[in-house]
Write an enzyme that holds these catalytic residues in place. Structure first.
Site, PDB file in Angstrom:
ATOM      1  N   LYS A 214       2.863  15.318   3.278  1.00  0.00           N
ATOM      2  CA  LYS A 214       2.766  16.125   4.365  1.00  0.00           C
ATOM      3  C   LYS A 214       3.493  15.120   5.667  1.00  0.00           C
ATOM      4  CE  LYS A 214       0.512  19.723   7.308  1.00  0.00           C
ATOM      5  NZ  LYS A 214       1.467  20.486   6.880  1.00  0.00           N
TER       6      LYS A 214
HETATM    7  N1  PMP Z   1       3.397  24.536   2.878  1.00  0.00           N
HETATM    8  C1  PMP Z   1       4.060  24.033   3.973  1.00  0.00           C
HETATM    9  C2  PMP Z   1       5.378  23.718   3.905  1.00  0.00           C
HETATM   10  C3  PMP Z   1       3.084  23.825   5.113  1.00  0.00           C
HETATM   11  O1  PMP Z   1       3.742  23.344   6.065  1.00  0.00           O
HETATM   12  C4  PMP Z   1       1.931  24.225   4.910  1.00  0.00           C
HETATM   13  C5  PMP Z   1       0.982  24.163   6.222  1.00  0.00           C
HETATM   14  N2  PMP Z   1       0.247  22.656   6.133  1.00  0.00           N
HETATM   15  C6  PMP Z   1       1.484  24.621   3.738  1.00  0.00           C
HETATM   16  C7  PMP Z   1       2.259  24.929   2.661  1.00  0.00           C
HETATM   17  C8  PMP Z   1       0.065  25.137   3.863  1.00  0.00           C
HETATM   18  O2  PMP Z   1      -0.696  24.321   3.437  1.00  0.00           O
HETATM   19  P1  PMP Z   1      -2.259  24.030   4.029  1.00  0.00           P
HETATM   20  O3  PMP Z   1      -2.947  25.340   3.077  1.00  0.00           O
HETATM   21  O4  PMP Z   1      -2.812  22.869   3.426  1.00  0.00           O
HETATM   22  O5  PMP Z   1      -2.339  24.296   5.267  1.00  0.00           O
END
Ligand code: PMP
Length: 311
Positions: free
Chosen positions: A163
């Site tokens: 991330k």
């Molecule tokens: N994919 C992307 C590209 C994102 O930015 C997010 C949001 N964080 C998600 C998937 C979903 O991830 P999460 O459930 O951990 O928020």
């Protein structure tokens, strides 16, 4: 529309300070930063006011430390110290409604040119009010998606499993193209041509009563919401979940499709490339999943209470 609006106080490098005093050098390589997006919901009544619980704190902080390891950033604080910092940030702002928490780590000026450690990196935890979209009228809103002409970044170039802010340039291209062409958002294919994810959330589809979602190897962020959904949809709701590659044509032919993510929560998709999905909108399984998810977030599902950490 909900969103991340910032707030009066944040936690920065070990203490709560006024956000407007969280000043940094303009020369810092912010592009190389990593972050997390986390939410806290109100106990019993996610739409109201009251005590907050953080959803899946441990999974989020573990992912932050994994992102740091992959990108060779160093975090000078322990996971427990970051939890205390998060609590302090929320309490200083006196938040009693759904809250977004976005821990950020990035190098200070000069840190990219050496084997930097701990204090060479900023750690900031901003928190902000963030309204929930888990309401019937918001869920039923039309959402027209397109398959982006941009491919999702490949794992051997810029790993989408991390991330990192840099990855969001890829999401931004796809999102801005979709808006320019009159769609609400985009779904990206991976570099093999299989369905990957949306610009800021993962994708789930429904085919003949089964929920299907692409694997981590399809260039997706290992979403913590997706992981929770895979578990509760199969174990609690008894709906089979297949984690497998989805071909573009299968997406068009799905009975239902929705996004899942911390920010997105559950967002049903009306159409892709103007091909309407399914018979009813939002689809029945999407609605069942959204309703159960809001019960988990409110702390009403005892077997999923361990996903909630009190503020
Ligand atoms: N994919 C992307 C590209 C994102 O930015 C997010 C949001 N964080 C998600 C998937 C979903 O991830 P999460 O459930 O951990 O928020």
């Amino acid at each position: 529309m909900s969103g991340f609006s910032g707030s009066k106080y944040c936690w920065m490098n070990g203490e709560v300070i006024e956000t407007e005093k969280a000043l940094v050098s303009a020369m810092e390589p912010i592009y190389y930063g990593i972050f997390e997006g986390i939410r806290a919901y109100v106990e019993d009544d996610i739409l109201g006011e009251g005590d907050l619980n953080i959803f899946r704190w441990k999974a989020h902080v573990d992912r932050l430390f994994r992102s740091a390891a992959v990108t060779a950033l160093d975090i000078a604080y322990s996971k427990d110290e970051l939890l205390e910092g998060t609590r302090a940030s929320i309490k200083a702002n006196d938040f009693k409604k759904t809250t977004y928490i976005q821990p950020r780590v990035w190098p200070k000026a000069g840190a990219m040119r050496k084997r930097a450690l701990g204090t060479d990196f900023h750690v900031v935890i901003p928190t902000s009010f963030y309204d929930t979209d888990l309401r019937k009228e918001v869920l039923s809103k039309e959402r027209r998606f397109m398959v982006s002409s941009w491919r999702r970044i490949a794992s051997d170039a810029l790993p989408p499993q991390v991330k990192a802010w840099g990855n969001y340039a890829n999401s931004g291209l796809a999102r801005r193209e979709a808006l320019r062409l009159g769609f609400d958002d985009a779904i990206l294919l991976d570099n093999r041509g299989f369905v990957s994810e949306a610009t800021g959330a993962c994708l789930m589809t429904v085919h003949e009563g089964r929920v299907v979602t692409p694997p981590v190897t399809a260039s997706i962020l290992p979403s913590i919401t997706r992981d929770a959904f895979i578990k509760f949809i199969s174990e609690d709701l008894g709906i089979p979940v297949d984690v497998r590659d989805i071909a573009r044509v299968e997406l068009y032919a799905s009975d239902e499709a929705f996004l899942c993510g911390t920010g997105a929560e559950v967002q049903p998709i009306t159409s892709v490339d103007d091909i309407k999905l399914g018979e009813t909108y939002p689809g029945p399984l999407t609605m069942e999943i959204a309703k159960y998810y809001s019960e988990i977030l409110a702390g009403n599902v005892s077997k999923r209470r361990d996903w909630l950490t009190p503020v």
